[in-house]
Motif scaffolding. Sequence first.
Motif, PDB file in Angstrom:
ATOM      1  N   LYS A 115      44.729  10.978  -8.078  1.00  0.00           N
ATOM      2  CA  LYS A 115      43.627  10.361  -8.316  1.00  0.00           C
ATOM      3  C   LYS A 115      43.139  10.753  -6.875  1.00  0.00           C
ATOM      4  O   LYS A 115      43.337  10.906  -5.770  1.00  0.00           O
ATOM      5  CB  LYS A 115      44.669   8.904  -8.033  1.00  0.00           C
ATOM      6  CG  LYS A 115      45.593   8.070  -9.157  1.00  0.00           C
ATOM      7  CD  LYS A 115      46.416   7.399  -8.903  1.00  0.00           C
ATOM      8  CE  LYS A 115      47.499   6.279  -9.920  1.00  0.00           C
ATOM      9  NZ  LYS A 115      48.284   8.585 -10.366  1.00  0.00           N
ATOM     10  N   ASP A 116      41.735  10.103  -6.902  1.00  0.00           N
ATOM     11  CA  ASP A 116      40.484   9.571  -5.895  1.00  0.00           C
ATOM     12  C   ASP A 116      41.707   8.901  -4.699  1.00  0.00           C
ATOM     13  O   ASP A 116      42.894   8.090  -5.345  1.00  0.00           O
ATOM     14  CB  ASP A 116      39.518   9.382  -6.494  1.00  0.00           C
ATOM     15  CG  ASP A 116      38.668   9.907  -7.197  1.00  0.00           C
ATOM     16  OD1 ASP A 116      38.655  10.810  -6.987  1.00  0.00           O
ATOM     17  OD2 ASP A 116      39.485   9.331  -8.218  1.00  0.00           O
ATOM     18  N   PRO A 147      37.506  13.655  -2.871  1.00  0.00           N
ATOM     19  CA  PRO A 147      37.890  13.441  -4.599  1.00  0.00           C
ATOM     20  C   PRO A 147      38.886  13.837  -5.343  1.00  0.00           C
ATOM     21  O   PRO A 147      38.967  15.238  -4.766  1.00  0.00           O
ATOM     22  CB  PRO A 147      36.315  13.069  -4.844  1.00  0.00           C
ATOM     23  CG  PRO A 147      36.216  14.354  -4.389  1.00  0.00           C
ATOM     24  CD  PRO A 147      36.648  14.166  -2.686  1.00  0.00           C
ATOM     25  N   TYR A 149      40.540  12.901  -9.374  1.00  0.00           N
ATOM     26  CA  TYR A 149      40.163  12.081 -11.160  1.00  0.00           C
ATOM     27  C   TYR A 149      38.732  12.770 -11.213  1.00  0.00           C
ATOM     28  O   TYR A 149      38.462  13.016 -12.173  1.00  0.00           O
ATOM     29  CB  TYR A 149      40.878  11.304 -11.106  1.00  0.00           C
ATOM     30  CG  TYR A 149      40.647  10.077 -12.646  1.00  0.00           C
ATOM     31  CD1 TYR A 149      40.547  11.310 -13.609  1.00  0.00           C
ATOM     32  CD2 TYR A 149      38.970   9.243 -12.237  1.00  0.00           C
ATOM     33  CE1 TYR A 149      40.261  10.646 -15.177  1.00  0.00           C
ATOM     34  CE2 TYR A 149      39.229   9.217 -14.046  1.00  0.00           C
ATOM     35  CZ  TYR A 149      39.299   9.781 -15.104  1.00  0.00           C
ATOM     36  OH  TYR A 149      39.870   9.434 -16.225  1.00  0.00           O
ATOM     37  N   SER A 150      37.595  12.275 -10.051  1.00  0.00           N
ATOM     38  CA  SER A 150      36.063  12.002 -10.675  1.00  0.00           C
ATOM     39  C   SER A 150      35.803  13.031 -10.517  1.00  0.00           C
ATOM     40  O   SER A 150      34.450  12.947 -11.634  1.00  0.00           O
ATOM     41  CB  SER A 150      36.202  11.140  -9.298  1.00  0.00           C
ATOM     42  OG  SER A 150      36.069  11.429  -7.987  1.00  0.00           O
ATOM     43  N   GLY A 236      33.167   7.993  -6.860  1.00  0.00           N
ATOM     44  CA  GLY A 236      32.925   7.632  -8.731  1.00  0.00           C
ATOM     45  C   GLY A 236      32.060   7.162  -9.107  1.00  0.00           C
ATOM     46  O   GLY A 236      31.631   6.598 -10.874  1.00  0.00           O
ATOM     47  N   ALA A 291      43.416   4.185  -1.792  1.00  0.00           N
ATOM     48  CA  ALA A 291      42.918   4.156  -2.650  1.00  0.00           C
ATOM     49  C   ALA A 291      41.707   2.767  -2.448  1.00  0.00           C
ATOM     50  O   ALA A 291      40.111   2.310  -3.033  1.00  0.00           O
ATOM     51  CB  ALA A 291      43.402   3.130  -3.549  1.00  0.00           C
ATOM     52  N   ILE A 375      34.271   6.031 -11.993  1.00  0.00           N
ATOM     53  CA  ILE A 375      35.727   4.908 -11.732  1.00  0.00           C
ATOM     54  C   ILE A 375      35.056   3.995 -10.515  1.00  0.00           C
ATOM     55  O   ILE A 375      34.084   4.125  -9.756  1.00  0.00           O
ATOM     56  CB  ILE A 375      37.239   5.766 -11.625  1.00  0.00           C
ATOM     57  CG1 ILE A 375      37.859   4.849 -11.175  1.00  0.00           C
ATOM     58  CG2 ILE A 375      36.639   6.623 -10.239  1.00  0.00           C
ATOM     59  CD1 ILE A 375      39.046   5.530 -11.604  1.00  0.00           C
ATOM     60  N   ASP A 376      35.026   3.089 -11.505  1.00  0.00           N
ATOM     61  CA  ASP A 376      34.728   1.818 -10.302  1.00  0.00           C
ATOM     62  C   ASP A 376      35.656   1.552  -8.946  1.00  0.00           C
ATOM     63  O   ASP A 376      36.682   1.811  -8.907  1.00  0.00           O
ATOM     64  CB  ASP A 376      34.800   0.755 -10.941  1.00  0.00           C
ATOM     65  CG  ASP A 376      33.442  -0.979 -10.410  1.00  0.00           C
ATOM     66  OD1 ASP A 376      33.396  -0.342  -9.093  1.00  0.00           O
ATOM     67  OD2 ASP A 376      32.723  -1.180 -11.439  1.00  0.00           O
ATOM     68  N   ASP A 377      35.353   0.625  -8.643  1.00  0.00           N
ATOM     69  CA  ASP A 377      36.361   0.003  -7.421  1.00  0.00           C
ATOM     70  C   ASP A 377      37.241  -0.938  -7.643  1.00  0.00           C
ATOM     71  O   ASP A 377      37.478  -1.202  -8.794  1.00  0.00           O
ATOM     72  CB  ASP A 377      35.956  -0.921  -6.128  1.00  0.00           C
ATOM     73  CG  ASP A 377      34.811  -0.027  -5.511  1.00  0.00           C
ATOM     74  OD1 ASP A 377      34.896   0.978  -4.372  1.00  0.00           O
ATOM     75  OD2 ASP A 377      33.622  -0.599  -5.494  1.00  0.00           O
ATOM     76  N   ARG A 395      39.246   3.227  -9.127  1.00  0.00           N
ATOM     77  CA  ARG A 395      39.706   4.636  -8.262  1.00  0.00           C
ATOM     78  C   ARG A 395      41.225   4.512  -6.931  1.00  0.00           C
ATOM     79  O   ARG A 395      41.036   3.052  -6.628  1.00  0.00           O
ATOM     80  CB  ARG A 395      38.586   4.390  -7.397  1.00  0.00           C
ATOM     81  CG  ARG A 395      38.196   5.785  -6.191  1.00  0.00           C
ATOM     82  CD  ARG A 395      36.797   5.761  -5.031  1.00  0.00           C
ATOM     83  NE  ARG A 395      37.541   4.383  -4.146  1.00  0.00           N
ATOM     84  CZ  ARG A 395      37.041   3.265  -4.161  1.00  0.00           C
ATOM     85  NH1 ARG A 395      35.756   2.503  -4.431  1.00  0.00           N
ATOM     86  NH2 ARG A 395      37.313   2.579  -3.398  1.00  0.00           N
ATOM     87  N   ASN A 442      41.122   4.275 -16.233  1.00  0.00           N
ATOM     88  CA  ASN A 442      40.675   3.178 -15.370  1.00  0.00           C
ATOM     89  C   ASN A 442      39.342   2.152 -17.077  1.00  0.00           C
ATOM     90  O   ASN A 442      40.063   2.432 -17.279  1.00  0.00           O
ATOM     91  CB  ASN A 442      39.729   3.362 -15.067  1.00  0.00           C
ATOM     92  CG  ASN A 442      38.826   4.875 -15.655  1.00  0.00           C
ATOM     93  OD1 ASN A 442      38.714   5.508 -16.188  1.00  0.00           O
ATOM     94  ND2 ASN A 442      37.325   4.833 -15.891  1.00  0.00           N
TER      95      ASN A 442
END
Length: 822
Positions: A115-116, A147, A149-150, A236, A291, A375-377, A395, A442
């Motif tokens: 994960k980011d 970073p 996953y992104s 993301g 995160a 990917i968003d917040d 994220r 996500n």
Amino acid sequence: MSSNSSDRGIYQIDCRGSVQGIGARPQIAILAREQGLAGAVFNDLGGVKVIFSGSLPIAQVFLETMRSALGDSVALRLTAYDGIELADNIRQIIADQRFEIISSSEADMSFYTPKDTAICESCIAEITDENHPRYQYLLNACSQCGPRYSVLRQLPFDRGNTSLAKYASCSACIDAYEDPSNRRYHSQLINCTNCGPQYWLQNNLDNSVYRSSEAILDQLRVLLTQEKIIAIKGVGGFHFCCRADSAAAVERIRQIKKRPSKPLAIMGELKQLQNYCVLSEKAIELLEQPARPIVLVKKNDQELLGVAPGLDRIGVMLPNTALHVLILKLVDFPIIMTSANLSGGPLVFQNELINEFGADLSAIVLHNRDIKHPIDDAVLQIDANDDWQMLRMGRGFSPSVFDIHFQVNKSIRNDNAVLLAVGADLKNTFALFRQQQIYLSNYLGDLKNVDVYDRYELEVQKALQLHRAKPELVVRDGHPDYQGTKFAKELAAQLGQEKDGSTPVKIEVVQHHHAHSMSVVVEHDLSLQEDYVAIVMDGLGWGESDTNDSYHLWGGEILRVNGYGFRRLSHLRPFTLLGGSLAAVQPWRNGLVLTNDLPDDVKMQWRANLQVPQQKTALVEAAQRLLDRHQQLDDMVSKENNFTSSIGRLFDGVAALLGYPGFEIDYEGQAAIWLQQMAQYSNEFGESIFEEYIQYEAAADPNTPIDWAVFFLKHFSDIIVESADRNGLPRVTKIAHNFHHWLVGAFVGKLQAIAAMDSSLPKKVLLSGGVMQNQYLLRLFKDKLAQVGFEAYSPQAIPANDEGIAVGQIAVAATRYYAQSS
């Protein structure tokens, strides 16, 4: 494993969890060398594997050392090496008495994905130190942050499998990569100002481009201070930003996004945020997670105009990249940081697409590190009791993996069958299943939006490729008109053609509210084969016809559930869904229907009293506005054949009757949030209301629906009697407060009535559905259920809204699948 502890042998330790991309392999290598072990560590598809030579006591000591170093989030398992033959390279390393980090394996089938994470304190120290080589490097990261996953193209997480592969490391980075004492030892994403991706700023006011970090930051300082609108590319995707204390700038962002009133998030340093909101220790803990989510917290007295209009909460976040950190050190105000998209559309993440907003933006800040997975917040909320809930996966939290448990025979337990759940159409996520693990994607958005649907199709295919997954079964919602239903049918046909050329892959249908409830079972690691009671409250979900009604749109349900199926025990009395889908965006439609469904004499009294001028309280004026449309109501209702038991639409109707100011809502749940706030403003003590209705329902026929009209007949008389307070607000808050207590009392009382008839009724109650994001209501349910002897379970890490549907779909489909296999 050998029982003779003096025997030397080959052992392996499997590391599972979020273990790739956090510098685990370098840590393990250093620990192994310190203990004089010979062997190797490498990534595989599901985590990290360690193979080494030693005795059992030495292996156990090493296991505990690793456990201490890697923390509780990583699961470790020590076994004797079970490989058929030791790989030649590992055999040679052991013979040479070395311990090495080697190339990755693709043997494991786990879903765990790196994960980011936000920039760490060590990297912040580097970018703020004028004497450090990484000073002001705007994409600074290390083995512990940045970073993951992104930028991932495929697993395992190695540099060659990421979008950083095209950047060759300079000599300084190579030295750091090879140095066991360096924080970037074997960091897969190592880069610096000299060899890595770079930011640049495109000034649309004078068509100039700035490439040095110093110039970019200076431009941002000037433009933000001047209240300009800027797009900034992050981990993301892009964000729109401006200074948060400028009402004019905030309004311009709303115009760009076509988002009139939905709240916007602000980013700031902790001290800046505390000027505008109340931050408990728990809230700060949530904000400071790696995160760096958006956290919804109570506003304080200092208002940021236009940021969260009409709400008592505000979404706040801390900086998560080097660029964010450095911007906030240059300005003395927080900044709006909101997703760069049109309302309802997907997040923009490609450099070429952000330019479509160019005419509305003073500047665009871009970088050339490709985003493979936008990917968003993430968004969380926290209440006065410091209880938190996930509202949107994002994220740092996604993709998520959950283990599920049901008893199957040994051969099935090792089965590699893959199941795919397509989720719901609103707030979509999808899920994969293999070897008793659920992979939850996500957040993607609403599939009715064409661009979101295109993104959804692409992300499903990416996930299948990433995890080498070929679904044996596709799982969908029961709604026949969902875009997800269409996708499931098309994918099943495609997979069938790939498999044998003719027979589509089987499709499993899981009822919407059954899926909601089972997602809670998964999150709390409960047995899928046990029975539970579920209270599910949401907007709308496709139900099932039975002998008592002919409607399909459910939303206020008491169910008895397990992983195999469900039985409907009770529900809210249905009312007309006036205008179909329009009822979800125009609360007044629900208000009119609710009043129209009252007895004629009550309606007549309502109408008569509304004509009395001296009673023009705010409540009466609100009701009069509804009455102006009442003349057409009978004709409209007679043409409708849609009925619903939706608690979401009930909330909308009550809000409309109590004076919710909008003709239409701008975002989902807007009227219901207003009603929740009204309830919390009241100083009324609702215990008597709760007791009254719990006793009423407990004594009523358990086979009859829960009748909202009972509450209306008694408490909405407050609207038509004289009011000492001419603005009507205390009366509004009192009714809103009592409405929440009535709703809990009615459902808990009905549950008691059912339990009195059925001694086998489970005592564990699952609370789910989008309405359960109302923290005031959720707290009431938990407290009142406990008082009458039930144990409540509610969503926390998996959203209560439709984002959790895919998890529940998998839970049901997997239980049924393995029951058939057994």
